[in-house]
Design a protein around this motif. Structure first.
Motif, PDB file in Angstrom:
ATOM      1  N   ALA A   1      51.053 -25.036 -29.220  1.00 27.23           N
ATOM      2  CA  ALA A   1      51.985 -24.097 -29.866  1.00 27.23           C
ATOM      3  C   ALA A   1      52.983 -23.557 -28.849  1.00 27.23           C
ATOM      4  O   ALA A   1      54.174 -23.396 -29.159  1.00 27.23           O
ATOM      5  CB  ALA A   1      51.211 -22.950 -30.504  1.00 27.23           C
ATOM      6  N   GLN A  53      57.054 -13.126 -25.810  1.00 30.04           N
ATOM      7  CA  GLN A  53      56.156 -13.223 -24.657  1.00 30.04           C
ATOM      8  C   GLN A  53      56.109 -14.649 -24.114  1.00 30.04           C
ATOM      9  O   GLN A  53      56.192 -14.871 -22.900  1.00 30.04           O
ATOM     10  CB  GLN A  53      54.747 -12.769 -25.079  1.00 30.04           C
ATOM     11  N   ALA A  71      51.477 -19.315 -37.494  1.00 25.19           N
ATOM     12  CA  ALA A  71      52.406 -19.950 -36.557  1.00 25.19           C
ATOM     13  C   ALA A  71      51.751 -20.364 -35.254  1.00 25.19           C
ATOM     14  O   ALA A  71      52.137 -21.340 -34.645  1.00 25.19           O
ATOM     15  CB  ALA A  71      53.564 -19.015 -36.275  1.00 25.19           C
ATOM     16  N   ALA A  72      50.781 -19.606 -34.802  1.00 29.29           N
ATOM     17  CA  ALA A  72      50.228 -19.876 -33.485  1.00 29.29           C
ATOM     18  C   ALA A  72      48.723 -19.917 -33.544  1.00 29.29           C
ATOM     19  O   ALA A  72      48.081 -18.891 -33.417  1.00 29.29           O
ATOM     20  CB  ALA A  72      50.720 -18.814 -32.507  1.00 29.29           C
ATOM     21  N   PRO A  73      48.149 -21.106 -33.740  1.00 28.72           N
ATOM     22  CA  PRO A  73      46.696 -21.188 -33.748  1.00 28.72           C
ATOM     23  C   PRO A  73      46.126 -20.605 -32.462  1.00 28.72           C
ATOM     24  O   PRO A  73      46.620 -20.864 -31.371  1.00 28.72           O
ATOM     25  CB  PRO A  73      46.434 -22.697 -33.805  1.00 28.72           C
ATOM     26  N   SER A  74      45.115 -19.808 -32.624  1.00 24.86           N
ATOM     27  CA  SER A  74      44.548 -19.101 -31.464  1.00 24.86           C
ATOM     28  C   SER A  74      43.787 -20.052 -30.560  1.00 24.86           C
ATOM     29  O   SER A  74      43.273 -21.080 -30.994  1.00 24.86           O
ATOM     30  CB  SER A  74      43.611 -18.013 -31.974  1.00 24.86           C
ATOM     31  N   THR A  75      43.709 -19.669 -29.275  1.00 26.42           N
ATOM     32  CA  THR A  75      42.837 -20.402 -28.361  1.00 26.42           C
ATOM     33  C   THR A  75      41.390 -20.016 -28.604  1.00 26.42           C
ATOM     34  O   THR A  75      40.488 -20.603 -28.053  1.00 26.42           O
ATOM     35  CB  THR A  75      43.177 -20.054 -26.901  1.00 26.42           C
ATOM     36  N   GLY A 126      49.314 -20.020 -22.274  1.00 28.47           N
ATOM     37  CA  GLY A 126      48.315 -20.020 -23.338  1.00 28.47           C
ATOM     38  C   GLY A 126      47.215 -19.004 -23.072  1.00 28.47           C
ATOM     39  O   GLY A 126      46.773 -18.299 -23.968  1.00 28.47           O
ATOM     40  N   ARG A 129      51.906 -14.395 -40.582  1.00 28.05           N
ATOM     41  CA  ARG A 129      52.799 -15.311 -39.856  1.00 28.05           C
ATOM     42  C   ARG A 129      52.243 -15.606 -38.465  1.00 28.05           C
ATOM     43  O   ARG A 129      52.295 -16.734 -37.997  1.00 28.05           O
ATOM     44  CB  ARG A 129      54.206 -14.688 -39.756  1.00 28.05           C
ATOM     45  N   PRO A 154      55.179 -12.042 -30.219  1.00 30.38           N
ATOM     46  CA  PRO A 154      54.467 -13.250 -29.774  1.00 30.38           C
ATOM     47  C   PRO A 154      55.386 -14.319 -29.171  1.00 30.38           C
ATOM     48  O   PRO A 154      55.093 -14.880 -28.118  1.00 30.38           O
ATOM     49  CB  PRO A 154      53.807 -13.760 -31.062  1.00 30.38           C
ATOM     50  N   VAL A 165      47.437 -16.269 -21.202  1.00 25.45           N
ATOM     51  CA  VAL A 165      47.963 -14.900 -21.282  1.00 25.45           C
ATOM     52  C   VAL A 165      48.156 -14.489 -22.735  1.00 25.45           C
ATOM     53  O   VAL A 165      47.786 -13.387 -23.144  1.00 25.45           O
ATOM     54  CB  VAL A 165      49.311 -14.781 -20.531  1.00 25.45           C
ATOM     55  N   THR A 166      48.729 -15.419 -23.513  1.00 21.11           N
ATOM     56  CA  THR A 166      49.136 -15.032 -24.870  1.00 21.11           C
ATOM     57  C   THR A 166      48.046 -15.247 -25.910  1.00 21.11           C
ATOM     58  O   THR A 166      48.124 -14.700 -27.010  1.00 21.11           O
ATOM     59  CB  THR A 166      50.381 -15.828 -25.316  1.00 21.11           C
ATOM     60  N   GLY A 167      47.050 -16.072 -25.602  1.00 20.97           N
ATOM     61  CA  GLY A 167      46.025 -16.363 -26.600  1.00 20.97           C
ATOM     62  C   GLY A 167      46.499 -17.381 -27.625  1.00 20.97           C
ATOM     63  O   GLY A 167      45.942 -17.474 -28.713  1.00 20.97           O
ATOM     64  N   VAL A 168      47.528 -18.135 -27.267  1.00 21.73           N
ATOM     65  CA  VAL A 168      48.080 -19.149 -28.171  1.00 21.73           C
ATOM     66  C   VAL A 168      47.766 -20.523 -27.577  1.00 21.73           C
ATOM     67  O   VAL A 168      47.706 -20.674 -26.355  1.00 21.73           O
ATOM     68  CB  VAL A 168      49.608 -18.952 -28.296  1.00 21.73           C
ATOM     69  N   SER A 169      47.563 -21.512 -28.443  1.00 17.15           N
ATOM     70  CA  SER A 169      47.204 -22.834 -27.940  1.00 17.15           C
ATOM     71  C   SER A 169      48.357 -23.427 -27.135  1.00 17.15           C
ATOM     72  O   SER A 169      49.531 -23.171 -27.438  1.00 17.15           O
ATOM     73  CB  SER A 169      46.864 -23.761 -29.105  1.00 17.15           C
ATOM     74  N   ARG A 218      48.532 -11.956 -27.841  1.00 13.21           N
ATOM     75  CA  ARG A 218      48.549 -12.217 -29.289  1.00 13.21           C
ATOM     76  C   ARG A 218      47.497 -11.344 -29.986  1.00 13.21           C
ATOM     77  O   ARG A 218      47.763 -10.725 -31.016  1.00 13.21           O
ATOM     78  CB  ARG A 218      48.261 -13.697 -29.546  1.00 13.21           C
ATOM     79  N   LYS A 237      57.151 -23.977 -29.095  1.00 11.66           N
ATOM     80  CA  LYS A 237      58.102 -22.849 -29.035  1.00 11.66           C
ATOM     81  C   LYS A 237      59.141 -23.090 -27.941  1.00 11.66           C
ATOM     82  O   LYS A 237      60.336 -22.837 -28.128  1.00 11.66           O
ATOM     83  CB  LYS A 237      57.355 -21.549 -28.747  1.00 11.66           C
TER      84      LYS A 237
END
Lengths: 173, 196
Positions: free
Chosen positions: A151, A127, B188-192, A142, B184, A124, A144-148, B105, A155
């Protein structure tokens, strides 16, 4: 999607993103032969996936998703070679290593440091940083990775702070 | 100094050089795409070959070894191996081009979850089907060798139990490590929201 359209999208993707995909592969695989295999696998995965491309996201987002997911599968398949294991960027510690003076931080050394950090990261975080280094905007990272996006920003900030601190320590020597 | 690693410099560093993708001809891409399922089949082929050897050996035992328990144990082992092979084929999925277009993710998390399930349930789908046959077979061996005293019987039965217990524990530990990784990722990374 018709086969001819799929072929056209694939050719466009390779033309637009070929060099970027090669750099991405470098962030996943250090061994040259295995990296070539990975690059070829990514091309096959990309062509296959484009049969389902419906334009709901940009071609760029689609290409990055498929490429990183295939690279992640490659990482998992070869994980036994990675004796040290992976960590999130918050757990990577460069403190034990000899710091480099900034003056000596020529591009090659800086690149070596960047690659050494990336090599320790779990998928994660890897990427996120590879997309950042490629110049992809935070919002698209965000997507592409599905992360906010918050966040993602955290990083990247941590990554830059690690690099700066490492060379700053060298300055103080 | 604080700007030593600003965005522009980092992007320049990363993109500097002559990285180039060696493009595969389109025909070759299509040929390999057709072959893709074969990669998984090749990976499983080793498992199937090992299973075939075990099946052949225990089929031979069922024919030539004396005593009901040895014959019954051999047949149960054969049945257990067939269940394991079936489970292996069922649980080993082919690469899914559609899934690979999901956010990374979600894709990575799904991979870890699938592996964690396989490892955590190894007792059910891998060890469990083999155990009755092996225990019956080892009991038959103990009787054949005249070790029907409690100590002898215990020693014969303890061998497969210890071996399987060790395999079970190792797999449970690996599953726990994967669960920690999954937790983790979630922390660590709240999802969208897209990958949930």
């Amino acid at each position: 999607m018709q086969s001819s359209e799929q072929d056209r999208q694939f050719s466009e993707a390779i033309t637009r993103f070929g060099p970027a995909l090669a750099r991405m592969a470098r962030g996943y695989e250090a061994d040259a032969d295995l990296r070539r295999d990975l690059e070829q696998d990514i091309q096959v995965a990309l062509w296959q996936s484009l049969a389902g491309f419906d334009g709901r996201c940009s071609l760029s987002t689609w290409v990055w998703r498929v490429a990183h997911n295939r690279a992640t599968s490659h990482m998992l398949a070869h994980r036994r070679r990675n004796a040290r294991g992976w960590a999130s960027i918050e757990d990577v510690d460069l403190a034990a290593e000899t710091p480099s003076p900034f003056d000596a931080a020529e591009n090659d050394q800086a690149m070596a440091l960047i690659l050494s950090i990336i090599d320790r990261l779990d998928p994660p975080d890897r990427q996120i940083l590879l997309l950042y280094l490629e110049g992809v905007a935070g919002a698209e990272i965000g997507e592409v990775t599905g992360v906010s996006p918050d966040a993602v920003a955290t990083k990247i900030h941590r990554f830059k702070a690690m690099l700066t601190r490492r060379f700053a320590t060298g300055d103080a020597l | 100094m604080t700007d030593a690693f600003d965005d522009r410099r980092l992007h320049g560093l990363w993109q500097h050089g002559d990285a180039a993708l060696a493009p595969l001809p389109l025909d070759e891409v299509k040929r390999r795409a057709v072959r893709l399922g074969g990669i998984v089949q090749r990976r499983n082929r080793l498992e199937y070959a090992a299973s075939a050897i075990v099946l052949a050996a225990f089929a031979l035992y069922a024919i030539i070894l004396p005593g009901v328990l040895l014959k019954l144990g051999s047949l149960l082992v054969i049945a257990g191996v067939l269940v394991v092979v079936w489970q292996l084929a069922r649980r080993t999925s082919r690469p899914d081009p559609g899934a690979e277009a999901a956010d990374v993710r979600g894709f990575y998390r799904a991979r870890l979850v699938r592996e964690e399930h396989m490892l955590a349930r190894v007792g059910l789908w891998y060890l469990g089907p083999l155990l009755p046959g092996l225990l019956t077979f080892m009991t038959g061996q103990a009787i054949l060798l005249g070790r029907t005293d409690p100590l002898g019987l215990t020693l014969f039965l303890a061998l497969p139990l210890l071996l399987f217990g060790g395999i079970w524990l190792l797999n449970r530990r690996a599953a726990a490590m994967l669960r920690a990784q999954i937790d983790r990722i979630d922390r660590a990374a709240p999802s969208t929201g897209e990958s949930e």
